[in-house]
Design a protein around this motif. Structure first.
Motif, mmCIF file in Angstrom:
data_model
loop_
_atom_site.group_PDB
_atom_site.id
_atom_site.type_symbol
_atom_site.label_atom_id
_atom_site.label_comp_id
_atom_site.label_asym_id
_atom_site.label_seq_id
_atom_site.Cartn_x
_atom_site.Cartn_y
_atom_site.Cartn_z
ATOM 1 N N ALA A 98 0.833 -1.205 0.000
ATOM 2 C CA ALA A 98 0.000 0.000 0.000
ATOM 3 C C ALA A 98 0.872 1.261 0.000
ATOM 4 O O ALA A 98 0.569 2.244 -0.692
ATOM 5 C CB ALA A 98 -0.925 -0.004 1.208
ATOM 6 N N ILE A 99 1.960 1.226 0.767
ATOM 7 C CA ILE A 99 2.877 2.373 0.794
ATOM 8 C C ILE A 99 3.543 2.540 -0.568
ATOM 9 O O ILE A 99 3.661 3.657 -1.088
ATOM 10 C CB ILE A 99 3.935 2.179 1.895
ATOM 11 C CG1 ILE A 99 3.267 2.013 3.260
ATOM 12 C CG2 ILE A 99 4.903 3.364 1.922
ATOM 13 C CD1 ILE A 99 4.209 1.532 4.352
ATOM 14 N N GLU A 100 3.975 1.434 -1.146
ATOM 15 C CA GLU A 100 4.621 1.494 -2.460
ATOM 16 C C GLU A 100 3.682 2.046 -3.522
ATOM 17 O O GLU A 100 4.079 2.884 -4.344
ATOM 18 C CB GLU A 100 5.106 0.097 -2.856
ATOM 19 C CG GLU A 100 6.259 -0.417 -2.009
ATOM 20 C CD GLU A 100 6.611 -1.851 -2.296
ATOM 21 O OE1 GLU A 100 7.776 -2.241 -2.110
ATOM 22 O OE2 GLU A 100 5.691 -2.622 -2.700
ATOM 23 N N ARG A 101 2.425 1.592 -3.502
ATOM 24 C CA ARG A 101 1.487 2.052 -4.529
ATOM 25 C C ARG A 101 1.166 3.538 -4.344
ATOM 26 O O ARG A 101 1.113 4.293 -5.327
ATOM 27 C CB ARG A 101 0.202 1.232 -4.491
ATOM 28 C CG ARG A 101 -0.735 1.584 -5.648
ATOM 29 C CD ARG A 101 -1.927 0.682 -5.745
ATOM 30 N NE ARG A 101 -2.705 0.987 -6.948
ATOM 31 C CZ ARG A 101 -3.903 0.470 -7.219
ATOM 32 N NH1 ARG A 101 -4.443 -0.411 -6.402
ATOM 33 N NH2 ARG A 101 -4.548 0.821 -8.318
ATOM 34 N N ALA A 102 0.955 3.958 -3.106
ATOM 35 C CA ALA A 102 0.658 5.365 -2.855
ATOM 36 C C ALA A 102 1.814 6.257 -3.302
ATOM 37 O O ALA A 102 1.611 7.306 -3.926
ATOM 38 C CB ALA A 102 0.372 5.573 -1.369
ATOM 39 N N THR A 103 3.029 5.821 -3.002
ATOM 40 C CA THR A 103 4.202 6.604 -3.386
ATOM 41 C C THR A 103 4.335 6.685 -4.897
ATOM 42 O O THR A 103 4.627 7.757 -5.459
ATOM 43 C CB THR A 103 5.466 5.998 -2.760
ATOM 44 O OG1 THR A 103 5.314 5.949 -1.335
ATOM 45 C CG2 THR A 103 6.696 6.817 -3.107
ATOM 46 N N LEU A 141 12.087 4.917 -1.820
ATOM 47 C CA LEU A 141 11.196 4.755 -2.971
ATOM 48 C C LEU A 141 11.254 5.958 -3.909
ATOM 49 O O LEU A 141 11.090 5.819 -5.126
ATOM 50 C CB LEU A 141 9.760 4.540 -2.499
ATOM 51 C CG LEU A 141 9.446 3.218 -1.793
ATOM 52 C CD1 LEU A 141 8.013 3.231 -1.257
ATOM 53 C CD2 LEU A 141 9.643 2.028 -2.720
ATOM 54 N N THR A 142 11.476 7.128 -3.346
ATOM 55 C CA THR A 142 11.481 8.356 -4.161
ATOM 56 C C THR A 142 12.883 8.797 -4.565
ATOM 57 O O THR A 142 13.026 9.795 -5.278
ATOM 58 C CB THR A 142 10.800 9.502 -3.400
ATOM 59 O OG1 THR A 142 11.507 9.732 -2.169
ATOM 60 C CG2 THR A 142 9.347 9.183 -3.098
ATOM 61 N N PRO A 147 15.768 11.878 3.722
ATOM 62 C CA PRO A 147 14.453 12.325 4.185
ATOM 63 C C PRO A 147 14.518 12.719 5.656
ATOM 64 O O PRO A 147 15.219 12.071 6.449
ATOM 65 C CB PRO A 147 13.572 11.093 3.964
ATOM 66 C CG PRO A 147 14.519 9.931 4.017
ATOM 67 C CD PRO A 147 15.812 10.433 3.452
ATOM 68 N N ILE A 148 13.819 13.753 6.009
ATOM 69 C CA ILE A 148 13.855 14.295 7.362
ATOM 70 C C ILE A 148 12.453 14.262 7.961
ATOM 71 O O ILE A 148 11.489 14.689 7.325
ATOM 72 C CB ILE A 148 14.390 15.747 7.354
ATOM 73 C CG1 ILE A 148 15.846 15.788 6.866
ATOM 74 C CG2 ILE A 148 14.257 16.379 8.731
ATOM 75 C CD1 ILE A 148 16.832 15.063 7.738
ATOM 76 N N GLY A 285 12.152 16.910 2.501
ATOM 77 C CA GLY A 285 13.231 16.465 1.632
ATOM 78 C C GLY A 285 12.821 15.465 0.577
ATOM 79 O O GLY A 285 13.683 14.866 -0.077
ATOM 80 N N LEU A 286 11.517 15.272 0.365
ATOM 81 C CA LEU A 286 11.011 14.351 -0.650
ATOM 82 C C LEU A 286 10.534 15.126 -1.877
ATOM 83 O O LEU A 286 10.145 16.291 -1.767
ATOM 84 C CB LEU A 286 9.823 13.543 -0.116
ATOM 85 C CG LEU A 286 10.028 12.636 1.090
ATOM 86 C CD1 LEU A 286 8.688 12.015 1.491
ATOM 87 C CD2 LEU A 286 11.049 11.557 0.808
ATOM 88 N N PRO A 287 10.475 14.469 -3.039
ATOM 89 C CA PRO A 287 9.854 15.106 -4.206
ATOM 90 C C PRO A 287 8.333 15.050 -4.154
ATOM 91 O O PRO A 287 7.662 15.597 -5.030
ATOM 92 C CB PRO A 287 10.403 14.289 -5.376
ATOM 93 C CG PRO A 287 10.693 12.950 -4.800
ATOM 94 C CD PRO A 287 11.137 13.204 -3.390
#
Length: 327
Positions: A98-103, A141-142, A147-148, A285-287
């Motif tokens: 679910a996390i992978e798909r959302a990302t 994943l990104t 990431p902070i 710090g993520l896109p």
């Protein structure tokens, strides 16, 4: 039209389903304004067990039309029927999926943001999960190198430099470079996502009284002060090292926009004490945009009708605000 938000199911044995259903009801009834339509990525049978209508969709684009009449669900089947309060490693693959798909949807622009329901890290570790938590996993994943984690409430924002490690390990691994990185990313995030043009950062000390000029430890002079000097040289308004025991008083809170803390509990204890229900976990710090409630799975109350959706609603509202600012 702004794309919807993707909401992950979290651990299905926790309170994620209950607070998701309550959040959808609040948003539909108008008691939680300022929230974009959201779709839940989760098991259809599980999602249908919380007393609200659901509508299975095959793409987030269908979420806005479905949202007024039902909770939109993008299917992510579970391997085992979840039991409230009894996490099952057999479902780790679906939780991670679910996390992978959302990302992936956020990276593709199909959703405006990702909001994650709480996971139990120990359950995922038992299934071979190799990341300390959501923050590091979504960073990987990104492709985000650092990431902070920021926790933000109505009156306080905190960033721990070291996160999900033991206190002994946090002290051993604290470096000048790590402080500079965390503060620099926080500074950029405050400008981009919080519309603060000139952020003020308070840098906490590590030892009692911020070391008392070395009498209670020299980490401040060896590690923290050089980081502050480098930040100031880069044009960032950083103050400190400041004694942690007075950093979170009402008067002190007026003097900065975020506190950079040296370890997990130094940051999270004051934030959750001041206002846990309205505080949000944000990954800087993520896109993409990622927020989360600031609490855990609450296995002890899962299925008992005691879970409150306030922090999830705050996370959805924060994601909506950040999406608007980035747009």
């Amino acid at each position: 039209m702004t794309a919807p938000v993707a909401l992950t199911m979290g651990d299905p044995a926790g309170i994620g389903g209950e607070i998701t259903a309550a959040a959808w009801l609040a948003a539909r009834q108008g008691s939680a304004p300022g929230i974009l339509p959201f779709c839940l990525i989760g098991d259809v049978g599980w999602a249908g067990g919380f007393g609200v209508p659901i509508e299975v969709i095959d793409h987030p684009a269908a979420a806005a039309a479905a949202f007024p009449r039902a909770l939109p669900v993008l299917p992510m089947p579970l391997a085992a029927a979840p039991v409230p309060g009894q996490p099952d490693p057999a479902n780790a693959h679906a939780i991670i999926g679910a996390i992978e798909r959302a990302t992936a949807l956020a990276m593709a622009g199909a959703v405006s943001a990702v909001v994650t329901n709480p996971i139990a890290k120990s359950v995922l570790y038992a299934a071979g999960f190799a990341h300390p938590g959501h923050t590091e996993f979504i960073g990987a994943l990104t492709g985000a190198p650092t990431p902070i984690m920021m926790l933000a409430g109505p009156t306080l924002r905190v960033v721990p430099v070291t996160v999900h490690v033991s206190l002994r390990r946090a002290i051993e691994t604290l470096t000048t470079e790590a402080i500079i990185t965390a503060a620099t990313i926080t500074h950029a995030g405050l400008i981009r996502d919080f519309a603060i043009p000139s952020p003020r950062l308070a840098i906490a000390g590590l030892n009692p009284h911020a070391g008392e000029a070395g009498a209670m430890g020299d980490d401040e002079t060896r590690i923290i002060a050089p980081a502050i000097a480098a930040l100031r040289a880069a044009g960032i308004a950083a103050s400190g090292p400041l004694p942690p025991d007075t950093l979170f008083t009402p008067i002190a809170l007026q003097g900065y926009d975020a506190a950079i803390c040296m370890y997990h509990d130094q940051a999270l204890i004051p934030l959750k004490t001041i206002d846990m229900e309205n505080s949000v976990n944000i990954t800087l710090g993520l896109p993409i945009i990622r927020t989360s409630p600031d609490h855990g799975t609450a296995f002890d109350i899962a299925g008992k009708g005691l879970a409150r959706p306030a922090s999830l609603l705050a996370a959805l509202r924060m994601a909506t605000l950040m999406a608007g600012r980035r747009a």
